[in-house]
Design an enzyme around this catalytic site. Structure first.
Site: not given
Length: 278
Positions: A52, A96, A119
Site C-alpha cells: 500500500k 489493517q 476501505d
C-alpha cells in the site's frame, strides 16, 4: 481458448490514470494523504501494508504509517482513529485487519469517519451501497467490477453467482453486480445443491476461503470465473479457491492466482483515496 484476466496489467492501468489525476490535483494545490495503521507484526499484514505504501508513493499520495505494538489496547487504537478523523490533512484512514484478539474489529471500523473510510467497511458506506447512493465501496469487489469491465465482459442481463457472503467480499460483490444489472444468486455454507446453482452462472465469483474448492463440476461451459481466494497449497505454491488447472479449459475467461484479483484491491484503495478529494 480461454482468456486470462490479467489483474497486474489492469491494476497498473488504473494506477497510471490515478497518477495523472493526482498530479492535476496537486497543480490545483490539493494534496492527498492516507493514514495506515497496523497493530502487531503479522507477516501477511506487513506485506500488504508495504504494498500500500509503494502504491501511494507511485501515485503521489502521501502516506502516514502508524505501526503499533501487538499489546496496544482498544482504547489506544480508538484514540488514534479519532485523532485522525479530526485531522483535516488526512483524507483516508485504513486499519489493517486482522487486529489482535484484545481489540474489537467492528468497533474500530465503525469509529472511522465514513468520509475517511476508504476501505468501505463502515455501516454508512455499506448502507449507501445498498440504496445506491454515494459512498466508498469495499476495494476487492470494486476491483472485480473493473476487471470485468476492462476485459470486455458484459454484466448486464447475465446470471452472476457469488459463492461466499462475507461483509468484505460476498455481500458487497452481490450488490455491485446488481447495480450493474446482473441477475444475482448468493451461495454459502448452508446452500443446498450448490453445484446446480453454480452451473447456471455466466459469471461465477468464488470467495469461499477454501483452497481449490471449486473444480470443473461447479462450472458451466464458457463461464467467466473470478477467484478471490489466496492460499498456499501442499507444495507451498500460491493457489486460489478455484482449481485453476481443472477449471480454466471450461471457461471463456478466468482470473489467475496470483496476479488476478489481488493487485486490484490495492489499485481500488488508491482509487477511493483519490475520490476522497474529488
Amino acid at each position: 481458448m480461454y482468456q486470462i484476466i490479467d489483474g497486474k496489467k489492469i491494476s497498473q492501468q488504473i494506477k497510471d490514470e490515478l497518477k495523472d489525476k493526482v498530479s492535476a490535483l496537486k497543480a490545483e494545490g490539493k494534496s492527498i494523504c492516507l493514514a495506515v495503521i497496523q497493530v502487531g507484526s503479522d507477516p501477511a499484514s506487513s506485506v500488504y501494508v508495504g504494498n500500500k505504501k509503494k502504491a501511494c508513493a507511485y501515485i503521489g499520495i502521501e502516506s502516514l504509517a502508524y505501526e503499533l505494538p501487538e499489546e496496544t489496547t482498544q482504547e489506544e487504537l480508538l484514540e488514534l482513529v479519532k485523532k485522525l478523523n479530526a485531522d483535516d490533512k488526512v483524507n483516508g484512514i485504513l486499519v489493517q485487519l486482522p487486529l489482535p484478539k484484545q481489540i474489537d474489529e467492528e468497533k474500530v471500523i465503525q469509529t472511522i469517519a465514513p468520509e475517511k473510510d476508504v476501505d468501505g467497511f463502515n455501516e454508512k458506506n455499506v448502507g449507501a451501497l445498498c440504496v445506491g447512493s454515494k459512498g466508498y465501496v469495499s476495494c476487492t469487489p470494486l476491483g472485480i467490477i473493473q476487471l470485468l469491465k476492462r476485459s470486455g465482459i458484459e454484466i448486464a442481463g447475465k446470471h452472476c453467482v457469488v459463492i461466499g457472503r462475507s461483509n468484505i467480499v460476498g455481500k458487497p460483490m452481490s450488490l455491485l453486480l446488481l447495480r450493474e444489472n446482473g441477475t444475482v444468486t448468493v451461495c454459502h455454507s448452508r446452500t443446498q445443491n450448490i453445484k446446480e446453482l453454480t452451473k447456471q452462472a455466466d459469471i461465477l465469483v468464488v470467495a469461499i476461503g477454501k483452497p481449490k474448492f471449486v473444480d470443473e463440476s461447479y462450472v458451466k461451459e464458457g463461464a467467466t470465473v473470478i477467484d478471490v481466494g489466496i492460499h498456499r497449497d501442499e507444495n507451498n505454491k500460491l493457489c486460489g479457491d478455484v482449481d485453476f488447472e481443472k477449471v480454466a479449459p471450461h471457461t471463456s475467461a478466468i482470473t489467475p492466482v496470483p496476479g488476478g484479483v489481488g493487485p486490484m484491491t490495492i489499485a481500488m484503495l488508491m482509487y477511493n483515496c483519490v475520490s476522497s478529494v474529488e
